[in-house]
Scaffold this motif. Structure first.
Motif, PDB file in Angstrom:
ATOM      1  N   ALA A 151       0.827  -1.203   0.000  1.00  0.00           N
ATOM      2  CA  ALA A 151       0.000   0.000   0.000  1.00  0.00           C
ATOM      3  C   ALA A 151       0.866   1.261   0.000  1.00  0.00           C
ATOM      4  O   ALA A 151       2.064   1.211   0.304  1.00  0.00           O
ATOM      5  N   PHE A 206      -5.493  -8.893  -4.801  1.00  0.00           N
ATOM      6  CA  PHE A 206      -5.207  -7.555  -5.325  1.00  0.00           C
ATOM      7  C   PHE A 206      -6.296  -6.566  -4.910  1.00  0.00           C
ATOM      8  O   PHE A 206      -6.000  -5.440  -4.487  1.00  0.00           O
ATOM      9  N   GLN A 207      -7.559  -6.985  -4.996  1.00  0.00           N
ATOM     10  CA  GLN A 207      -8.650  -6.101  -4.601  1.00  0.00           C
ATOM     11  C   GLN A 207      -8.619  -5.813  -3.106  1.00  0.00           C
ATOM     12  O   GLN A 207      -8.941  -4.692  -2.677  1.00  0.00           O
ATOM     13  N   LEU A 210      -6.040  -3.092  -2.702  1.00  0.00           N
ATOM     14  CA  LEU A 210      -6.552  -1.790  -3.134  1.00  0.00           C
ATOM     15  C   LEU A 210      -7.562  -1.228  -2.139  1.00  0.00           C
ATOM     16  O   LEU A 210      -7.630  -0.014  -1.922  1.00  0.00           O
ATOM     17  N   ALA A 211      -8.353  -2.115  -1.538  1.00  0.00           N
ATOM     18  CA  ALA A 211      -9.393  -1.680  -0.605  1.00  0.00           C
ATOM     19  C   ALA A 211      -8.840  -1.329   0.769  1.00  0.00           C
ATOM     20  O   ALA A 211      -9.549  -0.755   1.604  1.00  0.00           O
ATOM     21  N   HIS A 223      -0.814  -6.859 -12.385  1.00  0.00           N
ATOM     22  CA  HIS A 223      -1.314  -5.929 -11.374  1.00  0.00           C
ATOM     23  C   HIS A 223      -0.358  -4.772 -11.100  1.00  0.00           C
ATOM     24  O   HIS A 223      -0.753  -3.782 -10.456  1.00  0.00           O
ATOM     25  N   LEU A 226      -1.398  -1.164 -12.362  1.00  0.00           N
ATOM     26  CA  LEU A 226      -2.607  -0.716 -11.675  1.00  0.00           C
ATOM     27  C   LEU A 226      -2.311  -0.338 -10.231  1.00  0.00           C
ATOM     28  O   LEU A 226      -2.862   0.635  -9.699  1.00  0.00           O
ATOM     29  N   LEU A 227      -1.435  -1.100  -9.592  1.00  0.00           N
ATOM     30  CA  LEU A 227      -1.066  -0.796  -8.217  1.00  0.00           C
ATOM     31  C   LEU A 227      -0.312   0.537  -8.149  1.00  0.00           C
ATOM     32  O   LEU A 227      -0.579   1.372  -7.274  1.00  0.00           O
ATOM     33  N   GLN A 229      -0.594   2.997 -10.207  1.00  0.00           N
ATOM     34  CA  GLN A 229      -1.559   4.070 -10.471  1.00  0.00           C
ATOM     35  C   GLN A 229      -2.403   4.386  -9.239  1.00  0.00           C
ATOM     36  O   GLN A 229      -2.896   5.504  -9.094  1.00  0.00           O
ATOM     37  N   ALA A 230      -2.548   3.398  -8.342  1.00  0.00           N
ATOM     38  CA  ALA A 230      -3.313   3.601  -7.114  1.00  0.00           C
ATOM     39  C   ALA A 230      -2.437   4.125  -5.979  1.00  0.00           C
ATOM     40  O   ALA A 230      -2.929   4.308  -4.855  1.00  0.00           O
ATOM     41  N   GLY A 232       0.374   2.608  -4.809  1.00  0.00           N
ATOM     42  CA  GLY A 232       1.163   1.566  -4.182  1.00  0.00           C
ATOM     43  C   GLY A 232       2.417   1.260  -4.982  1.00  0.00           C
ATOM     44  O   GLY A 232       2.774   1.971  -5.921  1.00  0.00           O
TER      45      GLY A 232
END
Length: 368
Positions: A151, A206-207, A210-211, A223, A226-227, A229-230, A232
């Motif tokens: 995270a 993975f979800q 993200l959550a 992943h 995408l990680l 971009q979030a 992480g």
């Protein structure tokens, strides 16, 4: 990825799952009373000349039902490309119906699936437990990425201490290799972090990351972007050759001996097309047209996931890699002690398919 806790129930009786898929009925002519299919070293062909590369299409089962446990397009593309390009018809198969199910073992043993794409070690462990005709045939994915995604705010191993992380279900290979990855980077899994067990596959982990349910998770190559971009990042990453996923069959091997070589020849021909990077746009357009979810971040890892070493171009593997893999899985208690993978790996259909396509035999006869 492993489901060893399910095996005892699976191999002792057919389970009722996914409606009619898992019925314990099956085609006539099953070999339930015959001696198990002999795949031992002593029964291998003596030379390449003893392997018949000509598939008799008149004896191939025309309509097949196969089970796949992962909805991600990578696990379906060989079949979709083989169908679209006419390779199945070339080898005598009219249609292949894909059933995406969490656990294809019960319906395969029950006879409502002809083949399954599943974890190599799970198939071999089930074959040993059942003492029937279940046999591992061919490697599909031969590369493994052991990746710890974390995270935002976690930048070092020290930052990870005290955090909650998951490698999936306790006792699975993903859980075990994540613990190895932590130890290799100076983290004590028992003391420095809180490891929790999660069900589902890599998408579930993975979800959860993200959550914010966990602060670290074992993720896949697709992943990573995408990680990032979030917010992480990937903290630790290790890649290696592992024959982790492949095709297996059961009663089909006795009921229709020409069918497994025909299926493998068609799908391996498709894989030759797929791993040729010049065909990337064509393959992705086909799979999107079939309604598979391929966001740009997943498209970006096509080259890695569809390399000839990861999505193995010829379906083969190095026996030394399989030796280590199964030994590791015995240590993780995912495969019964004393399992000799040779006894439960039937390579004749793969060799016949390779020969039909003009490919070298892999594994080579001499290396087994």
């Amino acid at each position: 990825m492993n489901r060893f806790p399910k095996l005892l129930a699976t191999v002792s009786a057919c389970l009722v799952v996914v409606g009619s898929l898992a019925g314990c009925g099956g085609s006539s002519g099953s070999a339930t009373t015959a001696a198990p299919l002999d795949a031992s070293k002593a029964n291998l062909p003596k030379s390449a000349d003893d392997i018949n590369g000509t598939i008799d299409t008149s004896k191939v089962k025309k309509d097949l039902v196969v089970g796949v446990d992962n909805p991600y397009y990578l696990f379906h593309e060989d079949i979709e490309v083989a169908a679209a390009n006419g390779y199945f018809k070339e080898f005598g198969i009219n249609s292949v119906d894909i059933k995406t199910v969490d656990d294809p073992l019960p319906p395969l043993i029950g006879g409502s699936l002809d083949l399954m794409l599943y974890d190599t070690d799970t198939a071999i462990a089930a074959a040993k437990k059942s003492n029937g005709d279940l046999r591992f045939l061919s490697v599909y994915l031969g590369g493994e990425a052991n990746i710890l995604g974390v995270a935002p705010g976690i930048n070092t191993a020290e930052d990870l201490k005290g955090k909650t992380i998951t490698g999936g279900q306790f006792g699975s290979r993903n859980d075990a290799i994540l613990r190895e990855l932590l130890q290799a980077n100076g983290i004590d899994p028992a003391k420095d972090v809180k490891i929790v067990s999660t069900g589902g596959q890599s998408e579930t982990r993975f979800q959860a990351l993200l959550a914010g349910t966990v602060q670290g998770a074992s993720i896949q190559l697709r992943h990573e972007l995408l990680l990032q971009q979030a917010g992480g990042k990937v903290l630790f990453k290790q890649t290696r050759d592992v024959p982790q996923v492949g095709w297996s069959a059961d009663r089909l091997l006795r009921d229709s001996p020409e069918t497994a070589p025909a299926f493998l020849a068609a799908t391996l021909k498709a894989r030759q097309f797929i791993t040729n990077q010049a065909n990337k746009a064509t393959v992705l357009a086909l799979m999107r047209g079939k309604k598979y979810n391929i966001p740009p971040a997943y498209e970006d890892v096509y080259t890695q996931e569809n390399s000839t070493t990861y999505h193995v171009a010829d379906g083969g593997f190095k026996p030394a890699d399989m030796d280590k893999f199964i030994a590791d899985q015995i240590g993780f208690k995912n495969v019964p002690p004393g399992t000799d993978w040779h006894q439960y790996t039937y390579l004749v259909p793969l060799w016949r398919a390779q020969k039909a396509l003009g490919l070298p035999l892999n594994p080579a006869l001499q290396g087994l």
